[in-house]
Design an enzyme around this catalytic site. Structure first.
Site, mmCIF file in Angstrom:
data_model
loop_
_atom_site.group_PDB
_atom_site.id
_atom_site.type_symbol
_atom_site.label_atom_id
_atom_site.label_comp_id
_atom_site.label_asym_id
_atom_site.label_seq_id
_atom_site.Cartn_x
_atom_site.Cartn_y
_atom_site.Cartn_z
ATOM 1 N N PRO A 99 -7.409 8.182 -3.873
ATOM 2 C CA PRO A 99 -8.739 7.566 -3.961
ATOM 3 C C PRO A 99 -9.262 7.206 -2.566
ATOM 4 O O PRO A 99 -8.509 6.712 -1.728
ATOM 5 C CB PRO A 99 -8.483 6.299 -4.780
ATOM 6 C CG PRO A 99 -7.260 6.592 -5.578
ATOM 7 C CD PRO A 99 -6.421 7.494 -4.717
ATOM 8 N N ASN A 121 -3.362 8.731 5.021
ATOM 9 C CA ASN A 121 -2.164 8.095 5.578
ATOM 10 C C ASN A 121 -2.099 8.123 7.101
ATOM 11 O O ASN A 121 -1.512 7.227 7.718
ATOM 12 C CB ASN A 121 -0.897 8.780 5.028
ATOM 13 C CG ASN A 121 -0.677 8.492 3.550
ATOM 14 O OD1 ASN A 121 -1.049 7.421 3.058
ATOM 15 N ND2 ASN A 121 -0.093 9.434 2.835
ATOM 16 N N HIS A 166 -6.230 -5.693 -2.359
ATOM 17 C CA HIS A 166 -6.993 -5.908 -1.124
ATOM 18 C C HIS A 166 -7.235 -7.390 -0.840
ATOM 19 O O HIS A 166 -8.054 -7.723 0.007
ATOM 20 C CB HIS A 166 -8.311 -5.131 -1.175
ATOM 21 C CG HIS A 166 -8.123 -3.634 -1.131
ATOM 22 N ND1 HIS A 166 -9.149 -2.732 -1.306
ATOM 23 C CD2 HIS A 166 -7.013 -2.880 -0.911
ATOM 24 C CE1 HIS A 166 -8.679 -1.492 -1.211
ATOM 25 N NE2 HIS A 166 -7.382 -1.559 -0.977
ATOM 26 N N ARG A 220 0.816 -1.212 0.000
ATOM 27 C CA ARG A 220 0.000 0.000 0.000
ATOM 28 C C ARG A 220 0.854 1.268 0.000
ATOM 29 O O ARG A 220 0.515 2.262 -0.644
ATOM 30 C CB ARG A 220 -0.925 -0.015 1.219
ATOM 31 C CG ARG A 220 -1.877 1.170 1.254
ATOM 32 C CD ARG A 220 -2.947 0.971 2.320
ATOM 33 N NE ARG A 220 -3.953 2.016 2.286
ATOM 34 C CZ ARG A 220 -4.185 2.849 3.302
ATOM 35 N NH1 ARG A 220 -3.481 2.757 4.411
ATOM 36 N NH2 ARG A 220 -5.123 3.767 3.204
ATOM 37 N N HIS A 264 0.587 4.518 -2.435
ATOM 38 C CA HIS A 264 0.423 5.893 -1.964
ATOM 39 C C HIS A 264 1.596 6.779 -2.363
ATOM 40 O O HIS A 264 1.445 7.993 -2.479
ATOM 41 C CB HIS A 264 0.201 5.909 -0.445
ATOM 42 C CG HIS A 264 -1.188 5.534 -0.052
ATOM 43 N ND1 HIS A 264 -1.753 5.865 1.159
ATOM 44 C CD2 HIS A 264 -2.147 4.850 -0.727
ATOM 45 C CE1 HIS A 264 -3.003 5.394 1.215
ATOM 46 N NE2 HIS A 264 -3.253 4.774 0.087
ATOM 47 N N ASP A 265 2.768 6.193 -2.553
ATOM 48 C CA ASP A 265 3.897 6.969 -3.067
ATOM 49 C C ASP A 265 3.653 7.345 -4.529
ATOM 50 O O ASP A 265 3.719 8.516 -4.911
ATOM 51 C CB ASP A 265 5.194 6.154 -2.936
ATOM 52 C CG ASP A 265 6.416 6.952 -3.358
ATOM 53 O OD1 ASP A 265 6.374 8.208 -3.243
ATOM 54 O OD2 ASP A 265 7.414 6.353 -3.799
ATOM 55 N N ASP A 310 8.323 8.685 -6.132
ATOM 56 C CA ASP A 310 9.522 9.470 -5.829
ATOM 57 C C ASP A 310 9.900 9.403 -4.355
ATOM 58 O O ASP A 310 10.667 10.227 -3.865
ATOM 59 C CB ASP A 310 9.308 10.938 -6.229
ATOM 60 C CG ASP A 310 8.225 11.603 -5.395
ATOM 61 O OD1 ASP A 310 7.461 10.866 -4.709
ATOM 62 O OD2 ASP A 310 8.129 12.846 -5.399
ATOM 63 N N ASP A 344 -4.244 -14.030 -3.342
ATOM 64 C CA ASP A 344 -4.977 -14.961 -4.210
ATOM 65 C C ASP A 344 -6.177 -14.256 -4.814
ATOM 66 O O ASP A 344 -6.347 -13.047 -4.643
ATOM 67 C CB ASP A 344 -5.391 -16.200 -3.403
ATOM 68 C CG ASP A 344 -6.325 -15.854 -2.253
ATOM 69 O OD1 ASP A 344 -6.830 -14.703 -2.206
ATOM 70 O OD2 ASP A 344 -6.560 -16.715 -1.391
HETATM 71 C C1 HEM Z 1 -8.966 1.789 -5.822
HETATM 72 C C2 HEM Z 1 -8.805 2.688 -4.878
HETATM 73 C C3 HEM Z 1 -8.410 2.306 -3.477
HETATM 74 C C4 HEM Z 1 -9.054 2.671 -2.344
HETATM 75 C C5 HEM Z 1 -10.271 3.557 -2.233
HETATM 76 C C6 HEM Z 1 -8.359 2.048 -1.244
HETATM 77 C C7 HEM Z 1 -8.690 2.198 0.081
HETATM 78 C C8 HEM Z 1 -8.110 1.521 1.135
HETATM 79 C C9 HEM Z 1 -8.498 1.656 2.514
HETATM 80 C C10 HEM Z 1 -9.583 2.590 3.022
HETATM 81 C C11 HEM Z 1 -7.727 0.812 3.252
HETATM 82 C C12 HEM Z 1 -7.764 0.623 4.772
HETATM 83 C C13 HEM Z 1 -6.935 1.715 5.422
HETATM 84 C C14 HEM Z 1 -7.058 1.757 6.938
HETATM 85 O O1 HEM Z 1 -7.561 0.826 7.543
HETATM 86 O O2 HEM Z 1 -6.607 2.753 7.524
HETATM 87 C C15 HEM Z 1 -6.848 0.138 2.330
HETATM 88 C C16 HEM Z 1 -5.920 -0.808 2.686
HETATM 89 C C17 HEM Z 1 -5.066 -1.417 1.792
HETATM 90 N N1 HEM Z 1 -4.924 -1.096 0.460
HETATM 91 FE FE1 HEM Z 1 -6.143 0.049 -0.638
HETATM 92 N N2 HEM Z 1 -7.320 1.306 -1.732
HETATM 93 C C18 HEM Z 1 -7.303 1.440 -3.088
HETATM 94 C C19 HEM Z 1 -6.377 0.899 -3.956
HETATM 95 C C20 HEM Z 1 -5.304 0.127 -3.572
HETATM 96 C C21 HEM Z 1 -4.213 -0.273 -4.428
HETATM 97 C C22 HEM Z 1 -4.049 0.179 -5.882
HETATM 98 C C23 HEM Z 1 -3.396 -1.060 -3.691
HETATM 99 C C24 HEM Z 1 -2.121 -1.735 -4.104
HETATM 100 C C25 HEM Z 1 -1.984 -2.341 -5.270
HETATM 101 C C26 HEM Z 1 -3.970 -1.155 -2.368
HETATM 102 C C27 HEM Z 1 -3.471 -1.915 -1.343
HETATM 103 C C28 HEM Z 1 -3.970 -1.913 -0.054
HETATM 104 C C29 HEM Z 1 -3.496 -2.829 0.969
HETATM 105 C C30 HEM Z 1 -2.484 -3.940 0.762
HETATM 106 C C31 HEM Z 1 -4.170 -2.494 2.149
HETATM 107 C C32 HEM Z 1 -3.967 -3.111 3.551
HETATM 108 C C33 HEM Z 1 -2.842 -2.356 4.237
HETATM 109 C C34 HEM Z 1 -2.477 -2.862 5.620
HETATM 110 O O3 HEM Z 1 -3.040 -3.829 6.108
HETATM 111 O O4 HEM Z 1 -1.589 -2.226 6.238
HETATM 112 N N3 HEM Z 1 -5.108 -0.402 -2.323
HETATM 113 N N4 HEM Z 1 -7.100 0.603 1.050
#
Ligand code: HEM
Ligand SMILES: *[C@@H]1O[C@H](CO)[C@@H](O)[C@H](O)[C@H]1NC(C)=O
Ligand SMILES: *[C@@H]1O[C@H](CO)[C@@H](O)[C@H](O)[C@H]1NC(C)=O
Ligand SMILES: *[C@@H]1O[C@H](CO)[C@@H](O)[C@H](O)[C@H]1NC(C)=O
Ligand SMILES: *[C@@H]1O[C@H](CO)[C@@H](O)[C@H](O)[C@H]1NC(C)=O
Ligand SMILES: *[C@@H]1O[C@H](CO)[C@@H](O)[C@H](O)[C@H]1NC(C)=O
Ligand SMILES: CC(=O)N[C@H]1CO[C@H](CO)[C@@H](O)[C@@H]1O
Ligand SMILES: CC(=O)N[C@H]1CO[C@H](CO)[C@@H](O)[C@@H]1O
Length: 320
Positions: A156, A88, A186, A59, A63-64, A71, A246
């Site tokens: 996003p 963040n 996710h 993640r 975000h970077d 960068d 998966d």
């Molecule tokens: C499509 C738009 C996206 C939205 C709206 C979004 C939103 C979120 C949110 C709200 C969380 C939980 C954050 C928290 O609990 O504080 C999350 C977690 C996460 N996101 Fe996304 N995300 C998006 C795209 C992505 C992308 C592109 C990736 C990587 C390829 C990604 C990888 C992750 C991962 C791996 C987590 C879990 C992080 C952890 O457990 O520390 N997300 N995301």
């Protein structure tokens, strides 16, 4: 079919990934030949003590890249920095792991490897060590010298419409396939209750839960997120296999078991994204291939190269 086309098709089938870039996979092969081994070893160590770190590093790279390009700007300390932006704050994690990797890399190759590249490799390794696909990481990014909190606040959001998410990706050269494939990130990691509990009751002022939620998921989420708790409890984004990279994330969506609203909308109203999610849900080879391809595209967003930027010696501060 002419010969060069045949060759292109053959190359495509062999490597699956075909993305053009000014970066290259052998950028440090002479200047820091052991780089990939060092990063892999340190990511493996980090995951051994906390499996969730794989998700957090993946993640962090996202975000970077979405703010000023890839960068390393997300790594910069300071209350004016991106760490304090809403998406963040109390949410992005893994900064200490990047510090550990960076100092291991500096010990062998001082002043050579950018923090942005270290984060890119760490994200790839996190996916691989979670059981996901591998790909050749392109390298040669340099580190930015400023953070942009305003832009980070515009990452996003889980409350955003699918159209709006699609346009944010499109603005960075990522298409609808990339949106669905990358959302598949996710398949690992956790989300805090505050980011989805609005779906559980009186959703959007309707007086009822989000109608796209599977009814059996509602009591599960309610017990994980009691009404009087502070919103910091967490649940797995893919409850069927929380630490495994998966295709279950997509099977969950098709059952109404997406955790975030922004997950579930991929299969609700848009037939194009729904078709892609359906394909991935029973074809992990296609998901893995598209994910790898999309990760390379994301890693190519506006890199600093040549004489632009710098090689930070400490990932948290710009060089003085
Ligand atoms: C499509 C738009 C996206 C939205 C709206 C979004 C939103 C979120 C949110 C709200 C969380 C939980 C954050 C928290 O609990 O504080 C999350 C977690 C996460 N996101 Fe996304 N995300 C998006 C795209 C992505 C992308 C592109 C990736 C990587 C390829 C990604 C990888 C992750 C991962 C791996 C987590 C879990 C992080 C952890 O457990 O520390 N997300 N995301
Ligand atoms: C920071 O991001 C905002 C919003 O994306 C943009 O308008 C602004 O120009 C950026 N600032 C710098 C210094 O690049
Ligand atoms: C998205 O771009 C990839 C190439 O990067 C391409 O293979 C795919 O077909 C595109 N998807 C859409 C929906 O245009
Ligand atoms: C919920 O409301 C927001 C705006 O208030 C809207 O954009 C979104 O489409 C609504 N979601 C659903 C599923 O109705
Ligand atoms: C969640 O925890 C952080 C500290 O880790 C705290 O600052 C924040 O207020 C908490 N969130 C809520 C909604 O209480
Ligand atoms: C893939 O899954 C869909 C339902 O999501 C199903 O209709 C289709 O038959 C499946 N295809 C294969 C090849 O298993
Ligand atoms: C939302 C959620 O986390 N649901 C379930 C995940 O899986 C465990 C069992 O593995 C259940 O106890 C949770 O309720
Ligand atoms: C914006 C929009 O059209 N939302 C609809 C998406 O589909 C669900 C049901 O699947 C509706 O409840 C929403 O109103």
């Amino acid at each position: 079919m002419d010969k060069s086309y045949k060759l292109r098709v053959a190359t495509f089938l062999m490597l699956c990934v075909v993305v053009r870039s000014q970066l290259s996979s052998d950028f440090y092969s002479k200047s820091c030949p052991n780089l990939l081994n060092i990063v892999r070893r340190e990511v493996r160590n980090a995951i051994k003590s906390e499996m969730r770190m794989a998700a957090s590093l993946l993640r962090l790279h996202f975000h970077d890249c979405f703010v000023n390009g890839c960068d390393g700007s997300v790594l910069l300390d300071g209350s004016e920095g991106e760490k304090f932006a809403l998406p963040n704050l109390n949410s992005a994690r893994g900064y200490e792991v990047i510090d550990t990797i960076k100092s291991a890399v500096e010990t062998e190759c001082s002043g050579i490897v950018s923090c942005a590249d270290i984060l890119t490799i760490a994200a790839r390794d996190s996916v691989v060590l979670s059981g996901g696909p591998t790909w050749k990481v392109l390298l040669g990014r340099r580190d930015g010298v400023f953070a942009n909190q305003t832009a980070a606040n515009d990452l996003p959001s889980p409350f955003e419409s699918l159209d709006s998410i699609i346009s944010k990706f499109a603005a960075l050269g990522l298409n609808v396939t990339d949106v669905v494939a990358l959302s598949g990130g996710h398949t690992i990691g956790l989300s805090r209750c505050a980011l989805f509990s609005g779906r559980l009751s009186n959703f959007n002022g309707t007086g009822a839960p989000d109608s796209t939620l599977d009814s059996s998921l509602i009591p599960e989420l309610q017990s994980a997120c009691p009404v009087n708790s502070d919103g910091n409890n967490t649940v797995a984004l893919d409850n069927r296999s929380r630490d495994l990279f998966d295709k279950n994330y997509f099977a969950n969506l098709l059952k109404g078991r997406g955790i975030l609203q922004s997950d579930q909308v991929l299969v609700s109203n848009d037939s194009a994204t729904r078709a892609i999610a359906q394909l991935y849900s029973n074809n992990s080879a296609v998901f893995f291939c598209d994910f790898a391809n999309a990760m390379i595209k994301m890693g190519n967003i506006a890199p600093l190269t040549g004489g632009d930027g710098e090689i930070r010696s400490n990932c948290r501060v710009v060089n003085s």
